[in-house]
Design an enzyme around this catalytic site. Structure first.
Site, PDB file in Angstrom:
ATOM      1  N   ARG A 215       0.852  -1.191   0.000  1.00 18.02           N
ATOM      2  CA  ARG A 215       0.000   0.000   0.000  1.00 18.02           C
ATOM      3  C   ARG A 215       0.885   1.239   0.000  1.00 18.02           C
ATOM      4  NH1 ARG A 215      -3.512  -2.455  -1.921  1.00 18.02           N
ATOM      5  NH2 ARG A 215      -5.594  -2.866  -1.123  1.00 18.02           N
ATOM      6  N   HIS A 263      -1.296  -0.091 -10.026  1.00 18.15           N
ATOM      7  CA  HIS A 263      -2.041  -0.986  -9.124  1.00 18.15           C
ATOM      8  C   HIS A 263      -2.567  -2.218  -9.884  1.00 18.15           C
ATOM      9  CE1 HIS A 263      -4.372  -1.085  -5.084  1.00 18.15           C
ATOM     10  NE2 HIS A 263      -4.148  -2.305  -5.533  1.00 18.15           N
TER      11      HIS A 263
END
Ligand code: NDP
Length: 300
Positions: A215, A263
Protein backbone atom coordinates in the site's frame (compact mmCIF):
# COMPACT_ATOMS: atom_id res chain seq x y z
CA UNK A 1 -29.32 -18.11 2.20
CA UNK A 2 -29.67 -14.75 0.48
CA UNK A 3 -26.36 -13.16 -0.47
CA UNK A 4 -26.15 -9.55 -1.57
CA UNK A 5 -23.44 -9.01 -4.19
CA UNK A 6 -22.24 -5.45 -3.64
CA UNK A 7 -19.19 -5.25 -5.88
CA UNK A 8 -18.32 -4.62 -9.55
CA UNK A 9 -18.17 -7.25 -12.32
CA UNK A 10 -21.40 -9.06 -11.49
CA UNK A 11 -21.51 -10.60 -14.97
CA UNK A 12 -18.17 -12.33 -14.34
CA UNK A 13 -18.88 -13.31 -10.74
CA UNK A 14 -22.45 -14.55 -11.08
CA UNK A 15 -21.81 -17.84 -12.95
CA UNK A 16 -18.75 -18.68 -10.83
CA UNK A 17 -20.53 -18.01 -7.52
CA UNK A 18 -23.67 -19.87 -8.53
CA UNK A 19 -21.61 -22.87 -9.59
CA UNK A 20 -19.47 -22.81 -6.43
CA UNK A 21 -22.37 -22.33 -4.02
CA UNK A 22 -25.65 -23.50 -5.61
CA UNK A 23 -27.41 -23.50 -2.23
CA UNK A 24 -27.16 -19.70 -1.97
CA UNK A 25 -29.35 -17.17 -3.72
CA UNK A 26 -27.16 -14.34 -5.06
CA UNK A 27 -28.91 -11.02 -5.55
CA UNK A 28 -27.93 -7.49 -6.57
CA UNK A 29 -30.63 -5.83 -4.49
CA UNK A 30 -32.88 -6.93 -1.63
CA UNK A 31 -34.55 -5.54 1.49
CA UNK A 32 -31.65 -5.09 3.93
CA UNK A 33 -33.13 -7.22 6.71
CA UNK A 34 -33.57 -10.19 4.32
CA UNK A 35 -29.81 -10.34 3.56
CA UNK A 36 -27.86 -13.20 5.20
CA UNK A 37 -24.43 -12.29 3.86
CA UNK A 38 -22.78 -9.54 1.82
CA UNK A 39 -20.06 -9.88 -0.78
CA UNK A 40 -18.34 -6.52 -0.79
CA UNK A 41 -15.77 -4.42 -2.63
CA UNK A 42 -14.94 -0.75 -1.97
CA UNK A 43 -16.93 1.80 -3.91
CA UNK A 44 -19.85 -0.56 -4.33
CA UNK A 45 -22.38 1.72 -2.69
CA UNK A 46 -22.83 0.38 0.85
CA UNK A 47 -21.60 2.95 3.36
CA UNK A 48 -23.99 2.09 6.20
CA UNK A 49 -24.13 -1.56 7.26
CA UNK A 50 -26.58 -0.94 10.10
CA UNK A 51 -29.72 -2.02 8.18
CA UNK A 52 -28.15 -5.41 7.38
CA UNK A 53 -28.73 -6.58 10.92
CA UNK A 54 -29.27 -10.24 9.97
CA UNK A 55 -26.11 -10.52 7.88
CA UNK A 56 -23.76 -13.11 9.36
CA UNK A 57 -20.81 -12.30 7.14
CA UNK A 58 -19.33 -9.49 5.09
CA UNK A 59 -16.92 -11.09 2.64
CA UNK A 60 -14.46 -8.64 1.11
CA UNK A 61 -13.33 -9.38 -2.44
CA UNK A 62 -10.16 -7.43 -1.71
CA UNK A 63 -7.21 -8.60 0.39
CA UNK A 64 -6.68 -5.06 1.69
CA UNK A 65 -9.56 -3.97 3.94
CA UNK A 66 -8.39 -0.50 4.99
CA UNK A 67 -11.39 1.16 3.33
CA UNK A 68 -13.95 -0.84 5.31
CA UNK A 69 -12.33 -2.03 8.55
CA UNK A 70 -12.83 1.20 10.46
CA UNK A 71 -16.43 1.76 9.28
CA UNK A 72 -18.25 2.19 12.61
CA UNK A 73 -21.52 0.81 11.18
CA UNK A 74 -19.87 -2.51 10.36
CA UNK A 75 -20.53 -4.83 13.29
CA UNK A 76 -20.90 -8.03 11.25
CA UNK A 77 -17.90 -10.42 10.96
CA UNK A 78 -15.59 -9.20 8.17
CA UNK A 79 -13.52 -11.67 6.16
CA UNK A 80 -10.75 -10.54 3.83
CA UNK A 81 -9.85 -12.19 0.56
CA UNK A 82 -7.21 -14.87 0.52
CA UNK A 83 -7.21 -16.38 -2.95
CA UNK A 84 -4.70 -18.72 -4.59
CA UNK A 85 -5.09 -16.88 -7.89
CA UNK A 86 -4.40 -13.52 -6.24
CA UNK A 87 -1.31 -15.00 -4.57
CA UNK A 88 -0.05 -16.48 -7.85
CA UNK A 89 -0.43 -13.10 -9.60
CA UNK A 90 1.46 -11.36 -6.80
CA UNK A 91 4.18 -13.99 -6.95
CA UNK A 92 4.53 -13.48 -10.71
CA UNK A 93 4.75 -9.70 -10.29
CA UNK A 94 7.29 -9.77 -7.48
CA UNK A 95 9.56 -12.46 -8.89
CA UNK A 96 9.62 -10.61 -12.22
CA UNK A 97 10.69 -7.30 -10.71
CA UNK A 98 13.11 -8.95 -8.28
CA UNK A 99 14.75 -10.68 -11.25
CA UNK A 100 15.03 -7.37 -13.09
CA UNK A 101 16.83 -5.82 -10.14
CA UNK A 102 18.95 -8.89 -9.46
CA UNK A 103 20.15 -9.30 -13.05
CA UNK A 104 20.60 -5.56 -13.56
CA UNK A 105 18.46 -5.70 -16.68
CA UNK A 106 18.47 -1.91 -16.92
CA UNK A 107 22.25 -1.81 -17.28
CA UNK A 108 22.18 -2.90 -20.89
CA UNK A 109 20.94 0.02 -22.97
CA UNK A 110 21.13 -0.87 -26.67
CA UNK A 111 23.63 1.88 -27.32
CA UNK A 112 26.66 0.08 -28.74
CA UNK A 113 28.57 0.05 -25.44
CA UNK A 114 30.02 -3.34 -24.38
CA UNK A 115 29.37 -3.28 -20.61
CA UNK A 116 30.94 -6.58 -19.55
CA UNK A 117 32.49 -5.38 -16.30
CA UNK A 118 30.00 -7.08 -14.01
CA UNK A 119 28.42 -10.50 -14.23
CA UNK A 120 25.39 -10.73 -11.91
CA UNK A 121 25.92 -12.89 -8.81
CA UNK A 122 23.94 -16.09 -8.43
CA UNK A 123 20.58 -15.76 -6.71
CA UNK A 124 21.83 -17.42 -3.52
CA UNK A 125 24.21 -14.49 -3.05
CA UNK A 126 21.38 -11.94 -3.30
CA UNK A 127 19.62 -11.02 -0.08
CA UNK A 128 15.93 -10.23 -0.42
CA UNK A 129 13.69 -9.20 2.49
CA UNK A 130 9.91 -9.38 2.28
CA UNK A 131 8.10 -7.11 4.75
CA UNK A 132 4.88 -8.95 5.61
CA UNK A 133 4.64 -12.71 6.01
CA UNK A 134 0.94 -13.08 5.35
CA UNK A 135 -0.88 -14.85 2.53
CA UNK A 136 0.92 -12.81 -0.12
CA UNK A 137 4.25 -12.08 1.55
CA UNK A 138 4.78 -15.74 2.36
CA UNK A 139 3.81 -16.88 -1.15
CA UNK A 140 6.31 -14.43 -2.63
CA UNK A 141 9.04 -15.41 -0.15
CA UNK A 142 8.55 -19.10 -0.98
CA UNK A 143 8.74 -18.44 -4.72
CA UNK A 144 11.91 -16.38 -4.31
CA UNK A 145 13.42 -19.09 -2.15
CA UNK A 146 12.58 -21.66 -4.83
CA UNK A 147 14.49 -19.49 -7.32
CA UNK A 148 17.50 -19.67 -5.01
CA UNK A 149 17.45 -16.22 -3.37
CA UNK A 150 18.62 -15.66 0.18
CA UNK A 151 15.19 -14.65 1.47
CA UNK A 152 13.98 -13.41 4.85
CA UNK A 153 10.58 -12.20 5.96
CA UNK A 154 9.64 -9.65 8.61
CA UNK A 155 6.28 -9.49 10.36
CA UNK A 156 4.80 -8.47 13.70
CA UNK A 157 4.69 -12.06 14.93
CA UNK A 158 7.88 -13.19 13.23
CA UNK A 159 6.03 -16.17 11.84
CA UNK A 160 8.16 -18.16 9.47
CA UNK A 161 8.44 -21.19 7.30
CA UNK A 162 11.16 -23.75 6.82
CA UNK A 163 14.28 -22.47 5.10
CA UNK A 164 13.33 -18.81 5.24
CA UNK A 165 14.69 -16.58 8.01
CA UNK A 166 11.89 -14.79 9.85
CA UNK A 167 12.44 -11.51 11.70
CA UNK A 168 9.91 -10.44 14.35
CA UNK A 169 8.51 -6.93 14.79
CA UNK A 170 11.32 -5.62 16.99
CA UNK A 171 13.99 -6.74 14.49
CA UNK A 172 12.92 -4.43 11.67
CA UNK A 173 16.35 -2.82 11.50
CA UNK A 174 18.09 -6.16 10.97
CA UNK A 175 15.53 -7.08 8.31
CA UNK A 176 16.19 -3.82 6.45
CA UNK A 177 19.99 -3.87 6.79
CA UNK A 178 20.21 -7.13 4.83
CA UNK A 179 17.76 -6.14 2.09
CA UNK A 180 19.57 -5.62 -1.19
CA UNK A 181 16.09 -6.00 -2.62
CA UNK A 182 13.13 -5.08 -0.39
CA UNK A 183 9.61 -6.28 -1.24
CA UNK A 184 6.85 -4.71 0.85
CA UNK A 185 3.57 -6.57 1.31
CA UNK A 186 2.12 -4.96 4.42
CA UNK A 187 -1.48 -3.83 4.87
CA UNK A 188 -2.42 -0.18 5.35
CA UNK A 189 -2.98 0.25 9.09
CA UNK A 190 -2.15 3.01 11.58
CA UNK A 191 0.94 0.99 12.56
CA UNK A 192 2.32 0.64 9.02
CA UNK A 193 1.65 4.17 7.78
CA UNK A 194 4.88 6.11 7.02
CA UNK A 195 6.93 3.14 8.26
CA UNK A 196 9.40 3.40 5.40
CA UNK A 197 10.81 6.85 6.09
CA UNK A 198 14.26 8.42 5.78
CA UNK A 199 15.62 6.42 8.72
CA UNK A 200 14.30 3.08 7.45
CA UNK A 201 15.62 3.81 3.95
CA UNK A 202 19.04 4.75 5.34
CA UNK A 203 19.33 1.23 6.80
CA UNK A 204 19.05 -0.43 3.39
CA UNK A 205 22.37 -1.35 1.76
CA UNK A 206 23.82 1.10 -0.76
CA UNK A 207 22.27 0.46 -4.18
CA UNK A 208 19.19 -1.35 -2.86
CA UNK A 209 15.96 -1.68 -4.80
CA UNK A 210 12.51 -1.38 -3.25
CA UNK A 211 9.43 -3.02 -4.72
CA UNK A 212 6.12 -1.94 -3.16
CA UNK A 213 2.94 -3.71 -4.23
CA UNK A 214 1.47 -3.43 -0.66
CA UNK A 215 0.00 0.00 0.00
CA UNK A 216 1.20 3.51 -0.83
CA UNK A 217 0.83 4.85 2.72
CA UNK A 218 3.76 2.68 3.84
CA UNK A 219 6.35 4.91 2.20
CA UNK A 220 7.09 8.58 2.87
CA UNK A 221 7.27 9.69 -0.77
CA UNK A 222 9.61 12.65 -0.22
CA UNK A 223 12.05 10.46 1.72
CA UNK A 224 12.08 7.82 -0.99
CA UNK A 225 12.74 10.42 -3.69
CA UNK A 226 15.58 11.89 -1.60
CA UNK A 227 17.11 8.42 -1.14
CA UNK A 228 16.94 7.80 -4.91
CA UNK A 229 18.31 11.26 -5.75
CA UNK A 230 21.28 10.78 -3.45
CA UNK A 231 22.08 7.46 -5.14
CA UNK A 232 21.67 5.54 -1.88
CA UNK A 233 18.84 3.57 -3.50
CA UNK A 234 19.13 2.34 -7.06
CA UNK A 235 15.51 1.86 -8.08
CA UNK A 236 11.94 1.79 -6.80
CA UNK A 237 9.10 -0.17 -8.38
CA UNK A 238 5.82 1.17 -7.06
CA UNK A 239 2.39 -0.28 -7.74
CA UNK A 240 0.39 1.51 -5.04
CA UNK A 241 0.16 5.16 -4.03
CA UNK A 242 -1.40 7.49 -1.48
CA UNK A 243 -3.60 8.88 -4.25
CA UNK A 244 -4.73 6.59 -7.06
CA UNK A 245 -4.65 7.08 -9.97
CA UNK A 246 -1.24 8.66 -9.34
CA UNK A 247 -1.70 12.34 -10.39
CA UNK A 248 0.08 13.19 -13.68
CA UNK A 249 2.19 15.87 -11.95
CA UNK A 250 3.50 13.52 -9.24
CA UNK A 251 7.34 13.40 -9.27
CA UNK A 252 7.32 9.60 -9.40
CA UNK A 253 6.17 9.64 -13.03
CA UNK A 254 9.22 11.53 -14.31
CA UNK A 255 11.82 10.11 -11.93
CA UNK A 256 14.44 8.08 -13.83
CA UNK A 257 14.89 5.66 -10.92
CA UNK A 258 11.19 4.96 -10.38
CA UNK A 259 8.97 2.52 -12.22
CA UNK A 260 5.27 3.17 -11.74
CA UNK A 261 2.81 0.36 -12.33
CA UNK A 262 -0.88 1.26 -12.00
CA UNK A 263 -2.04 -0.99 -9.12
CA UNK A 264 -1.97 -4.06 -11.33
CA UNK A 265 0.38 -6.26 -9.30
CA UNK A 266 -2.43 -8.74 -8.85
CA UNK A 267 -6.15 -9.00 -8.42
CA UNK A 268 -8.70 -11.41 -7.03
CA UNK A 269 -9.31 -14.11 -9.66
CA UNK A 270 -12.95 -15.04 -10.03
CA UNK A 271 -12.39 -18.74 -10.73
CA UNK A 272 -10.38 -19.49 -7.59
CA UNK A 273 -11.89 -16.83 -5.33
CA UNK A 274 -15.45 -18.06 -5.90
CA UNK A 275 -14.47 -21.29 -4.12
CA UNK A 276 -13.13 -19.30 -1.15
CA UNK A 277 -16.31 -17.20 -0.98
CA UNK A 278 -18.46 -20.35 -1.18
CA UNK A 279 -16.60 -21.95 1.70
CA UNK A 280 -17.10 -18.88 3.86
CA UNK A 281 -20.80 -18.65 2.98
CA UNK A 282 -21.22 -22.28 4.04
CA UNK A 283 -19.42 -21.56 7.29
CA UNK A 284 -21.71 -18.58 7.90
CA UNK A 285 -24.75 -20.75 7.18
CA UNK A 286 -23.54 -23.32 9.71
CA UNK A 287 -22.87 -20.58 12.26
CA UNK A 288 -19.11 -21.22 12.14
CA UNK A 289 -16.27 -18.73 12.24
CA UNK A 290 -15.31 -17.61 8.72
CA UNK A 291 -11.87 -18.14 7.27
CA UNK A 292 -9.58 -15.09 7.13
CA UNK A 293 -11.53 -13.12 9.70
CA UNK A 294 -10.25 -9.54 10.01
CA UNK A 295 -8.95 -8.44 13.40
CA UNK A 296 -10.63 -5.03 13.86
CA UNK A 297 -8.10 -3.96 16.47
CA UNK A 298 -5.10 -4.65 14.23
CA UNK A 299 -6.89 -3.43 11.12
CA UNK A 300 -6.06 -6.40 8.88
P1 NDP B 1 -2.11 -10.68 5.43
O1 NDP B 1 -3.05 -10.05 6.38
O2 NDP B 1 -2.21 -12.14 5.14
O3 NDP B 1 -0.61 -10.43 5.93
C1 NDP B 1 -0.19 -9.22 6.44
C2 NDP B 1 1.22 -9.38 6.98
O4 NDP B 1 1.67 -8.10 7.42
C3 NDP B 1 1.29 -10.32 8.18
O5 NDP B 1 2.45 -11.09 8.12
C4 NDP B 1 1.35 -9.35 9.36
O6 NDP B 1 2.02 -9.81 10.47
C5 NDP B 1 2.14 -8.22 8.75
N1 NDP B 1 1.91 -6.97 9.47
C6 NDP B 1 0.78 -6.23 9.52
N2 NDP B 1 0.96 -5.13 10.28
C7 NDP B 1 2.24 -5.19 10.71
C8 NDP B 1 3.02 -4.34 11.53
N3 NDP B 1 2.55 -3.20 12.05
N4 NDP B 1 4.30 -4.70 11.77
C9 NDP B 1 4.80 -5.85 11.27
N5 NDP B 1 4.10 -6.70 10.48
C10 NDP B 1 2.84 -6.36 10.21
O7 NDP B 1 -2.20 -9.82 4.08
P2 NDP B 1 -1.91 -10.31 2.58
O8 NDP B 1 -0.55 -10.93 2.55
O9 NDP B 1 -3.03 -11.08 2.06
O10 NDP B 1 -1.91 -8.90 1.81
C11 NDP B 1 -0.97 -7.89 2.14
C12 NDP B 1 -1.37 -6.59 1.45
O11 NDP B 1 -1.11 -6.65 0.05
C13 NDP B 1 -2.85 -6.24 1.52
O12 NDP B 1 -3.21 -5.71 2.77
C14 NDP B 1 -2.97 -5.23 0.42
O13 NDP B 1 -2.70 -3.94 0.95
C15 NDP B 1 -1.85 -5.60 -0.56
N6 NDP B 1 -2.37 -6.06 -1.87
C16 NDP B 1 -1.98 -5.40 -3.00
C17 NDP B 1 -2.42 -5.81 -4.24
C18 NDP B 1 -1.97 -5.13 -5.49
O14 NDP B 1 -2.41 -5.47 -6.58
N7 NDP B 1 -1.06 -4.18 -5.42
C19 NDP B 1 -3.34 -6.95 -4.38
C20 NDP B 1 -3.69 -7.56 -3.14
C21 NDP B 1 -3.22 -7.13 -1.94
P3 NDP B 1 1.51 -11.11 11.32
O15 NDP B 1 1.82 -12.29 10.46
O16 NDP B 1 2.29 -11.05 12.56
O17 NDP B 1 0.03 -10.90 11.52
Amino acid sequence: MRVLFSAPDWARWQPALEAACPEAQFVRDAPAESVDAIIYAPGSGIEDFTPYRNARLVQSLWAGVERIVSNPTLTQPLARMVDPGLAQGMTDYCTGWVMRAHLGMDNYAQDGIWRNGTVPPLAHARRVTVLGAGALGMAVARALKALGFDVATWSASGRGTEGIAAYPGNAIEDALRRAEILVTLLPDTPATRDMIDAHALSLLPEGATIINPGRGTLIVDEDLIAALDSGHLRHAVLDVFRVEPLPPAHPYWAHPAVTVTPHIASETRVETAAQVVAENLRRAMRGEKPLFLVDREKGY
